[in-house]
Design a protein around this motif. Structure first.
Motif, PDB file in Angstrom:
ATOM      1  N   PRO A 155      -1.089  -2.859   7.912  1.00  0.00           N
ATOM      2  CA  PRO A 155      -2.540  -2.946   7.755  1.00  0.00           C
ATOM      3  C   PRO A 155      -3.301  -2.386   8.948  1.00  0.00           C
ATOM      4  CG  PRO A 155      -1.512  -5.117   7.494  1.00  0.00           C
ATOM      5  CD  PRO A 155      -0.437  -4.144   7.829  1.00  0.00           C
ATOM      6  N   ARG A 156      -2.749  -2.530  10.137  1.00  0.00           N
ATOM      7  CA  ARG A 156      -3.420  -2.029  11.337  1.00  0.00           C
ATOM      8  C   ARG A 156      -3.523  -0.517  11.325  1.00  0.00           C
ATOM      9  NH1 ARG A 156       0.088  -3.701  15.744  1.00  0.00           N
ATOM     10  NH2 ARG A 156       1.559  -2.943  14.229  1.00  0.00           N
ATOM     11  N   VAL A 157      -2.502   0.150  10.824  1.00  0.00           N
ATOM     12  CA  VAL A 157      -2.515   1.609  10.732  1.00  0.00           C
ATOM     13  C   VAL A 157      -3.549   2.062   9.698  1.00  0.00           C
ATOM     14  CG1 VAL A 157      -1.145   3.639  10.078  1.00  0.00           C
ATOM     15  CG2 VAL A 157      -0.133   1.856  11.515  1.00  0.00           C
ATOM     16  N   LEU A 158      -3.621   1.340   8.592  1.00  0.00           N
ATOM     17  CA  LEU A 158      -4.597   1.697   7.560  1.00  0.00           C
ATOM     18  C   LEU A 158      -6.024   1.573   8.096  1.00  0.00           C
ATOM     19  CD1 LEU A 158      -3.056   0.002   4.397  1.00  0.00           C
ATOM     20  CD2 LEU A 158      -2.836   2.374   5.152  1.00  0.00           C
ATOM     21  N   VAL A 159      -6.274   0.545   8.894  1.00  0.00           N
ATOM     22  CA  VAL A 159      -7.599   0.375   9.486  1.00  0.00           C
ATOM     23  C   VAL A 159      -7.852   1.490  10.503  1.00  0.00           C
ATOM     24  CG1 VAL A 159      -9.000  -1.108  10.970  1.00  0.00           C
ATOM     25  CG2 VAL A 159      -7.713  -2.106   9.086  1.00  0.00           C
ATOM     26  N   ALA A 160      -6.891   1.752  11.370  1.00  0.00           N
ATOM     27  CA  ALA A 160      -7.054   2.779  12.410  1.00  0.00           C
ATOM     28  C   ALA A 160      -7.269   4.165  11.805  1.00  0.00           C
ATOM     29  CB  ALA A 160      -5.838   2.790  13.329  1.00  0.00           C
ATOM     30  N   ASN A 161      -6.577   4.458  10.706  1.00  0.00           N
ATOM     31  CA  ASN A 161      -6.698   5.775  10.061  1.00  0.00           C
ATOM     32  C   ASN A 161      -7.829   5.822   9.037  1.00  0.00           C
ATOM     33  OD1 ASN A 161      -4.509   6.591  11.573  1.00  0.00           O
ATOM     34  ND2 ASN A 161      -3.043   6.323   9.918  1.00  0.00           N
ATOM     35  N   ARG A 162      -8.544   4.740   8.926  1.00  0.00           N
ATOM     36  CA  ARG A 162      -9.664   4.634   7.975  1.00  0.00           C
ATOM     37  C   ARG A 162      -9.249   4.973   6.549  1.00  0.00           C
ATOM     38  NH1 ARG A 162     -14.963   6.230  11.400  1.00  0.00           N
ATOM     39  NH2 ARG A 162     -14.389   4.988  13.200  1.00  0.00           N
ATOM     40  N   GLU A 163      -8.093   4.458   6.174  1.00  0.00           N
ATOM     41  CA  GLU A 163      -7.596   4.637   4.806  1.00  0.00           C
ATOM     42  C   GLU A 163      -8.102   3.455   3.975  1.00  0.00           C
ATOM     43  OE1 GLU A 163      -3.404   5.569   4.550  1.00  0.00           O
ATOM     44  OE2 GLU A 163      -3.466   6.404   6.581  1.00  0.00           O
ATOM     45  N   HIS A 164      -9.372   3.531   3.616  1.00  0.00           N
ATOM     46  CA  HIS A 164     -10.048   2.406   2.982  1.00  0.00           C
ATOM     47  C   HIS A 164      -9.465   2.063   1.614  1.00  0.00           C
ATOM     48  CE1 HIS A 164     -12.820   2.516   6.259  1.00  0.00           C
ATOM     49  NE2 HIS A 164     -13.178   3.763   5.981  1.00  0.00           N
ATOM     50  N   LEU A 165      -9.161   3.049   0.827  1.00  0.00           N
ATOM     51  CA  LEU A 165      -8.614   2.777  -0.501  1.00  0.00           C
ATOM     52  C   LEU A 165      -7.266   2.078  -0.402  1.00  0.00           C
ATOM     53  CD1 LEU A 165      -8.930   2.963  -3.536  1.00  0.00           C
ATOM     54  CD2 LEU A 165      -7.879   5.232  -3.443  1.00  0.00           C
ATOM     55  N   SER A 166      -6.410   2.556   0.486  1.00  0.00           N
ATOM     56  CA  SER A 166      -5.098   1.912   0.678  1.00  0.00           C
ATOM     57  C   SER A 166      -5.261   0.493   1.197  1.00  0.00           C
ATOM     58  CB  SER A 166      -4.244   2.723   1.650  1.00  0.00           C
ATOM     59  OG  SER A 166      -3.964   3.989   1.119  1.00  0.00           O
ATOM     60  N   LEU A 167      -6.251   0.290   2.047  1.00  0.00           N
ATOM     61  CA  LEU A 167      -6.505  -1.052   2.571  1.00  0.00           C
ATOM     62  C   LEU A 167      -6.993  -1.987   1.463  1.00  0.00           C
ATOM     63  CD1 LEU A 167      -6.374  -2.686   5.173  1.00  0.00           C
ATOM     64  CD2 LEU A 167      -8.750  -2.059   5.595  1.00  0.00           C
ATOM     65  N   VAL A 168      -7.853  -1.490   0.606  1.00  0.00           N
ATOM     66  CA  VAL A 168      -8.320  -2.298  -0.527  1.00  0.00           C
ATOM     67  C   VAL A 168      -7.148  -2.645  -1.438  1.00  0.00           C
ATOM     68  CG1 VAL A 168      -9.728  -2.249  -2.638  1.00  0.00           C
ATOM     69  CG2 VAL A 168     -10.700  -1.480  -0.465  1.00  0.00           C
ATOM     70  N   VAL A 169      -6.291  -1.665  -1.706  1.00  0.00           N
ATOM     71  CA  VAL A 169      -5.105  -1.907  -2.530  1.00  0.00           C
ATOM     72  C   VAL A 169      -4.229  -2.968  -1.877  1.00  0.00           C
ATOM     73  CG1 VAL A 169      -2.947  -0.873  -3.372  1.00  0.00           C
ATOM     74  CG2 VAL A 169      -5.114   0.348  -3.652  1.00  0.00           C
ATOM     75  N   MET A 170      -4.071  -2.888  -0.565  1.00  0.00           N
ATOM     76  CA  MET A 170      -3.244  -3.857   0.154  1.00  0.00           C
ATOM     77  C   MET A 170      -3.820  -5.271   0.029  1.00  0.00           C
ATOM     78  SD  MET A 170      -2.074  -3.857   4.122  1.00  0.00           S
ATOM     79  CE  MET A 170      -0.891  -2.538   3.908  1.00  0.00           C
ATOM     80  N   VAL A 171      -5.123  -5.403   0.179  1.00  0.00           N
ATOM     81  CA  VAL A 171      -5.754  -6.721   0.064  1.00  0.00           C
ATOM     82  C   VAL A 171      -5.597  -7.268  -1.358  1.00  0.00           C
ATOM     83  CG1 VAL A 171      -7.959  -7.965   0.172  1.00  0.00           C
ATOM     84  CG2 VAL A 171      -7.355  -6.339   1.971  1.00  0.00           C
ATOM     85  N   VAL A 172      -5.791  -6.410  -2.342  1.00  0.00           N
ATOM     86  CA  VAL A 172      -5.630  -6.840  -3.740  1.00  0.00           C
ATOM     87  C   VAL A 172      -4.191  -7.261  -4.007  1.00  0.00           C
ATOM     88  CG1 VAL A 172      -5.677  -6.030  -6.138  1.00  0.00           C
ATOM     89  CG2 VAL A 172      -7.590  -5.519  -4.619  1.00  0.00           C
ATOM     90  N   VAL A 173      -3.231  -6.484  -3.519  1.00  0.00           N
ATOM     91  CA  VAL A 173      -1.815  -6.822  -3.697  1.00  0.00           C
ATOM     92  C   VAL A 173      -1.496  -8.151  -3.012  1.00  0.00           C
ATOM     93  CG1 VAL A 173       0.534  -6.149  -3.018  1.00  0.00           C
ATOM     94  CG2 VAL A 173      -0.982  -4.492  -4.107  1.00  0.00           C
ATOM     95  N   ALA A 174      -2.002  -8.343  -1.798  1.00  0.00           N
ATOM     96  CA  ALA A 174      -1.763  -9.600  -1.079  1.00  0.00           C
ATOM     97  C   ALA A 174      -2.334 -10.780  -1.858  1.00  0.00           C
ATOM     98  CB  ALA A 174      -2.391  -9.534   0.321  1.00  0.00           C
ATOM     99  N   CYS A 175      -3.542 -10.640  -2.350  1.00  0.00           N
ATOM    100  CA  CYS A 175      -4.183 -11.730  -3.103  1.00  0.00           C
ATOM    101  C   CYS A 175      -3.456 -12.003  -4.416  1.00  0.00           C
ATOM    102  CB  CYS A 175      -5.647 -11.413  -3.360  1.00  0.00           C
ATOM    103  SG  CYS A 175      -6.659 -11.437  -1.877  1.00  0.00           S
ATOM    104  N   LEU A 176      -3.094 -10.940  -5.127  1.00  0.00           N
ATOM    105  CA  LEU A 176      -2.380 -11.118  -6.395  1.00  0.00           C
ATOM    106  C   LEU A 176      -1.020 -11.771  -6.192  1.00  0.00           C
ATOM    107  CD1 LEU A 176      -3.167  -7.880  -8.423  1.00  0.00           C
ATOM    108  CD2 LEU A 176      -3.726 -10.233  -9.044  1.00  0.00           C
ATOM    109  N   ALA A 177      -0.277 -11.285  -5.214  1.00  0.00           N
ATOM    110  CA  ALA A 177       1.044 -11.866  -4.946  1.00  0.00           C
ATOM    111  C   ALA A 177       0.902 -13.337  -4.555  1.00  0.00           C
ATOM    112  CB  ALA A 177       1.758 -11.082  -3.843  1.00  0.00           C
ATOM    113  N   TYR A 178      -0.047 -13.622  -3.691  1.00  0.00           N
ATOM    114  CA  TYR A 178      -0.285 -15.000  -3.253  1.00  0.00           C
ATOM    115  C   TYR A 178      -0.626 -15.884  -4.451  1.00  0.00           C
ATOM    116  CZ  TYR A 178      -2.327 -18.902  -0.643  1.00  0.00           C
ATOM    117  OH  TYR A 178      -2.605 -20.149  -0.143  1.00  0.00           O
ATOM    118  N   TYR A 179      -1.569 -15.434  -5.260  1.00  0.00           N
ATOM    119  CA  TYR A 179      -2.009 -16.235  -6.395  1.00  0.00           C
ATOM    120  C   TYR A 179      -0.896 -16.416  -7.418  1.00  0.00           C
ATOM    121  CZ  TYR A 179      -4.216 -17.604 -10.725  1.00  0.00           C
ATOM    122  OH  TYR A 179      -4.513 -18.246 -11.881  1.00  0.00           O
TER     123      TYR A 179
END
Length: 181
Positions: free
Chosen positions: A145-169
């Motif tokens: 996630p830190r690399v995605l933020v540093a590289n400003r890969e916003h779409l990948s970061l959004v996908v990561m957050v959605v995946v984290a939330c879905l897996a958690y739920y």
């Protein structure tokens, strides 16, 4: 599939159900075993090379402990913990298995303070350790996630957050439904 094959499969399934009765104590033992095993899932490469996540671990563990004592009552009964926010943040900011240990520690503290029965303490702690471990594993498949933020890969970061939330739920809900069943 022929009718005789279907009958054979039904007979085998019935025999397995009769032999493998999953009561609460067996489910808790299986869950605790799975939670311990989940701590040994493959770790992302940045865990060993970085130590910047240690402060996130300390702060998010403290926040999780505090938030475990706050809950919102649902309109049709039941309550939901507000600590879920800190759990998802822990999944994204702290590497496995430390994220699972952070959330598991917070759950354990809350359960012990409320003097819950041992089986409930074991189930709740193990279910959150397993939930967070699997969510971290899903996130690590996408990247750091830190690399995605540093590289400003916003779409990948959004996908990561959605995946984290879905897996958690999904994992948490499945485990909760399993114990209720």
């Amino acid at each position: 599939m022929t009718p005789s094959t279907a009958r054979l499969l039904d007979a085998v399934a019935g025999a397995l159900r009769a032999r493998i009765r999953l009561d609460v104590s067996r489910l808790v033992v299986a869950l605790v075993s799975a939670a311990i095993a989940s701590l040994f899932l493959p770790q992302p490469a940045w865990v060993a090379s970085e130590s910047s996540w240690i402060w996130a671990f300390v702060v998010l563990t403290a926040i999780s402990v505090v938030l475990e004592f706050f809950a919102v009552e649902l309109p049709r009964g039941g309550v939901v913990s507000v600590a879920t926010m800190s759990h998802v943040a822990t999944v994204l900011l702290v590497p496995p298995p430390f994220a699972a240990l952070s959330v598991g520690s917070a759950i354990l503290v809350e359960e012990l303070v409320h003097r819950r029965p041992l089986a409930r303490i074991a189930f709740n702690t193990a279910s959150y350790v397993l939930t967070v471990s699997l969510a971290c594993f899903a996130v690590s498949l996408i990247g750091d996630p830190r690399v995605l933020v540093a590289n400003r890969e916003h779409l990948s970061l959004v996908v990561m957050v959605v995946v984290a939330c879905l897996a958690y739920y999904l994992v948490n809900d499945t485990l909760t439904n399993a114990i209720m069943a």
